[in-house]
Design a protein around this motif. Structure first.
Motif, PDB file in Angstrom:
ATOM      1  N   VAL A  34       0.734  -0.932  -0.028  1.00  0.00           N
ATOM      2  CA  VAL A  34      -0.025  -0.059   0.047  1.00  0.00           C
ATOM      3  C   VAL A  34       0.951   1.059   0.024  1.00  0.00           C
ATOM      4  O   VAL A  34       0.515   2.262  -0.767  1.00  0.00           O
ATOM      5  CB  VAL A  34      -0.910  -0.132   1.295  1.00  0.00           C
ATOM      6  N   GLY A  35       1.869   1.241   0.671  1.00  0.00           N
ATOM      7  CA  GLY A  35       2.623   2.539   0.758  1.00  0.00           C
ATOM      8  C   GLY A  35       3.532   2.786  -0.467  1.00  0.00           C
ATOM      9  O   GLY A  35       3.549   3.793  -0.861  1.00  0.00           O
ATOM     10  N   ALA A  36       4.165   1.763  -0.778  1.00  0.00           N
ATOM     11  CA  ALA A  36       4.811   1.846  -2.023  1.00  0.00           C
ATOM     12  C   ALA A  36       4.176   2.144  -3.339  1.00  0.00           C
ATOM     13  O   ALA A  36       4.460   2.912  -4.252  1.00  0.00           O
ATOM     14  CB  ALA A  36       5.855   0.571  -2.499  1.00  0.00           C
ATOM     15  N   PHE A  42       1.426   8.191  -6.913  1.00  0.00           N
ATOM     16  CA  PHE A  42       1.242   9.749  -6.923  1.00  0.00           C
ATOM     17  C   PHE A  42       2.493  10.282  -7.380  1.00  0.00           C
ATOM     18  O   PHE A  42       2.494  11.477  -8.094  1.00  0.00           O
ATOM     19  CB  PHE A  42       1.088  10.203  -5.452  1.00  0.00           C
ATOM     20  N   GLN A  43       3.768  10.012  -7.022  1.00  0.00           N
ATOM     21  CA  GLN A  43       5.060  10.533  -7.590  1.00  0.00           C
ATOM     22  C   GLN A  43       5.036  10.505  -9.242  1.00  0.00           C
ATOM     23  O   GLN A  43       5.296  11.468  -9.887  1.00  0.00           O
ATOM     24  CB  GLN A  43       6.332  10.143  -7.169  1.00  0.00           C
ATOM     25  N   ASP A  49       8.780  13.952 -14.123  1.00  0.00           N
ATOM     26  CA  ASP A  49      10.014  14.555 -14.721  1.00  0.00           C
ATOM     27  C   ASP A  49      11.147  14.982 -13.655  1.00  0.00           C
ATOM     28  O   ASP A  49      12.013  15.446 -14.083  1.00  0.00           O
ATOM     29  CB  ASP A  49       9.383  15.645 -15.428  1.00  0.00           C
ATOM     30  N   ARG A  50      10.983  15.356 -12.489  1.00  0.00           N
ATOM     31  CA  ARG A  50      11.725  15.645 -11.265  1.00  0.00           C
ATOM     32  C   ARG A  50      12.527  14.421 -10.874  1.00  0.00           C
ATOM     33  O   ARG A  50      13.907  15.028 -10.797  1.00  0.00           O
ATOM     34  CB  ARG A  50      10.811  16.129 -10.038  1.00  0.00           C
ATOM     35  N   ALA A  51      12.239  13.191 -10.882  1.00  0.00           N
ATOM     36  CA  ALA A  51      13.250  12.212 -10.309  1.00  0.00           C
ATOM     37  C   ALA A  51      12.605  11.010 -10.877  1.00  0.00           C
ATOM     38  O   ALA A  51      12.054  10.047  -9.945  1.00  0.00           O
ATOM     39  CB  ALA A  51      13.245  12.211  -8.827  1.00  0.00           C
ATOM     40  N   PRO A  52      12.886  10.638 -12.150  1.00  0.00           N
ATOM     41  CA  PRO A  52      12.125   9.827 -12.864  1.00  0.00           C
ATOM     42  C   PRO A  52      12.778   8.275 -12.371  1.00  0.00           C
ATOM     43  O   PRO A  52      11.995   7.274 -12.255  1.00  0.00           O
ATOM     44  CB  PRO A  52      12.283   9.960 -14.323  1.00  0.00           C
ATOM     45  N   LEU A  53      13.981   8.296 -11.901  1.00  0.00           N
ATOM     46  CA  LEU A  53      14.801   6.936 -11.838  1.00  0.00           C
ATOM     47  C   LEU A  53      14.200   6.846 -10.241  1.00  0.00           C
ATOM     48  O   LEU A  53      13.881   5.508 -10.000  1.00  0.00           O
ATOM     49  CB  LEU A  53      16.246   7.056 -11.615  1.00  0.00           C
ATOM     50  N   ALA A  54      14.069   7.657  -9.363  1.00  0.00           N
ATOM     51  CA  ALA A  54      13.592   7.347  -8.094  1.00  0.00           C
ATOM     52  C   ALA A  54      12.283   6.730  -8.098  1.00  0.00           C
ATOM     53  O   ALA A  54      11.814   6.076  -7.305  1.00  0.00           O
ATOM     54  CB  ALA A  54      13.825   8.663  -7.104  1.00  0.00           C
ATOM     55  N   TYR A  55      11.210   7.620  -8.674  1.00  0.00           N
ATOM     56  CA  TYR A  55      10.120   7.236  -8.812  1.00  0.00           C
ATOM     57  C   TYR A  55       9.985   5.690  -9.368  1.00  0.00           C
ATOM     58  O   TYR A  55       9.032   5.004  -8.875  1.00  0.00           O
ATOM     59  CB  TYR A  55       8.850   8.096  -9.641  1.00  0.00           C
ATOM     60  N   ALA A  56      10.477   5.287 -10.476  1.00  0.00           N
ATOM     61  CA  ALA A  56      10.364   4.074 -11.085  1.00  0.00           C
ATOM     62  C   ALA A  56      10.969   2.999 -10.239  1.00  0.00           C
ATOM     63  O   ALA A  56      10.394   1.969  -9.935  1.00  0.00           O
ATOM     64  CB  ALA A  56      11.307   4.125 -12.259  1.00  0.00           C
ATOM     65  N   GLU A 106      23.439  12.814  -4.907  1.00  0.00           N
ATOM     66  CA  GLU A 106      22.930  13.525  -5.772  1.00  0.00           C
ATOM     67  C   GLU A 106      22.412  12.827  -6.983  1.00  0.00           C
ATOM     68  O   GLU A 106      21.652  13.724  -7.968  1.00  0.00           O
ATOM     69  CB  GLU A 106      24.180  14.585  -6.431  1.00  0.00           C
ATOM     70  N   SER A 107      22.445  11.766  -7.149  1.00  0.00           N
ATOM     71  CA  SER A 107      21.638  10.945  -8.335  1.00  0.00           C
ATOM     72  C   SER A 107      20.166  10.882  -7.958  1.00  0.00           C
ATOM     73  O   SER A 107      19.641  10.561  -9.001  1.00  0.00           O
ATOM     74  CB  SER A 107      22.523   9.530  -8.396  1.00  0.00           C
ATOM     75  N   PHE A 108      19.707  11.224  -6.907  1.00  0.00           N
ATOM     76  CA  PHE A 108      18.519  11.041  -6.415  1.00  0.00           C
ATOM     77  C   PHE A 108      17.933  12.383  -5.907  1.00  0.00           C
ATOM     78  O   PHE A 108      18.001  12.576  -4.600  1.00  0.00           O
ATOM     79  CB  PHE A 108      18.259   9.748  -5.437  1.00  0.00           C
ATOM     80  N   PRO A 109      17.498  13.363  -6.853  1.00  0.00           N
ATOM     81  CA  PRO A 109      16.703  14.508  -6.241  1.00  0.00           C
ATOM     82  C   PRO A 109      15.654  14.271  -5.277  1.00  0.00           C
ATOM     83  O   PRO A 109      15.245  14.960  -4.628  1.00  0.00           O
ATOM     84  CB  PRO A 109      16.401  15.255  -7.506  1.00  0.00           C
ATOM     85  N   ASP A 110      14.833  12.986  -5.183  1.00  0.00           N
ATOM     86  CA  ASP A 110      14.069  12.705  -4.163  1.00  0.00           C
ATOM     87  C   ASP A 110      14.152  11.340  -3.981  1.00  0.00           C
ATOM     88  O   ASP A 110      14.929  10.456  -4.514  1.00  0.00           O
ATOM     89  CB  ASP A 110      12.617  12.934  -4.965  1.00  0.00           C
ATOM     90  N   THR A 111      13.770  10.812  -2.848  1.00  0.00           N
ATOM     91  CA  THR A 111      14.091   9.542  -2.140  1.00  0.00           C
ATOM     92  C   THR A 111      13.087   8.441  -2.838  1.00  0.00           C
ATOM     93  O   THR A 111      11.902   8.701  -3.372  1.00  0.00           O
ATOM     94  CB  THR A 111      13.828   9.322  -0.969  1.00  0.00           C
ATOM     95  N   THR A 112      13.554   7.126  -2.567  1.00  0.00           N
ATOM     96  CA  THR A 112      12.774   5.949  -3.225  1.00  0.00           C
ATOM     97  C   THR A 112      12.429   5.180  -1.860  1.00  0.00           C
ATOM     98  O   THR A 112      12.797   5.437  -0.704  1.00  0.00           O
ATOM     99  CB  THR A 112      13.689   5.148  -4.080  1.00  0.00           C
ATOM    100  N   VAL A 113      11.705   4.421  -1.969  1.00  0.00           N
ATOM    101  CA  VAL A 113      11.269   3.464  -0.786  1.00  0.00           C
ATOM    102  C   VAL A 113      12.563   2.782  -0.187  1.00  0.00           C
ATOM    103  O   VAL A 113      12.774   2.676   0.923  1.00  0.00           O
ATOM    104  CB  VAL A 113      10.244   2.297  -1.302  1.00  0.00           C
TER     105      VAL A 113
END
Length: 139
Positions: A34-36, A42-43, A49-56, A106-113
């Motif tokens: 549910v969390g992931a 949502f992301q 476009d902000r952090a495609p790798l992190a969201y993927a 710096e490779s991750f402008p936003d966090t992942t799970v």
């Protein structure tokens, strides 16, 4: 003619994996699904476009959690083996992404799970696959 009492075994003959502590494991994996899923959906839908790798990567984590949850609930030897392989792949992903986010933030402008070994999820993403593999080995 056999007694009705002797034929009450499950028609599929699957051994249940969701008993005792396994029930807690399924519940925790369900919470992570549910969390992931909600986080990645949502992301990806609002700011991909902000952090495609992190969201993927968060979406990949969601798929891994969903598959493991399904396998644990399904039961049986094939599901047990598939869940163990997926737990091992999940752990490899957590360790790789966790290390990557620590060494090259710096490779991750936003966090992942799995960022920083699941820091945002109380380190459950690194503890859960280890626990899962241990539980599945015993079963």
């Amino acid at each position: 003619m056999p007694d009705a009492d002797t034929t009450t075994a499950a028609p599929t003959g699957r051994k249940r994996l969701v008993s005792g502590p396994g029930l807690l494991l399924v519940w925790l994996y369900g919470v992570m699904v549910v969390g992931a899923v909600s986080r990645s959906a949502f992301q990806i839908s609002t700011e991909f476009d902000r952090a495609p790798l992190a969201y993927a990567l968060s979406a990949v984590a969601a798929l891994a959690y969903a598959f493991i949850t399904y396998s644990l609930v399904r039961g049986g030897e094939t599901a047990r083996k598939a869940a163990r392989v997926c737990c091992a792949a999940e752990l490899a992903g957590v360790l790789a992404v966790g290390t990557w986010t620590v060494l090259r933030p710096e490779s991750f402008p936003d966090t992942t799970v799995w960022s920083q070994f699941g820091l945002g999820y109380l380190f459950i993403p690194v503890i859960l696959p280890i626990t899962g593999m241990l539980w599945l080995r015993k079963r």
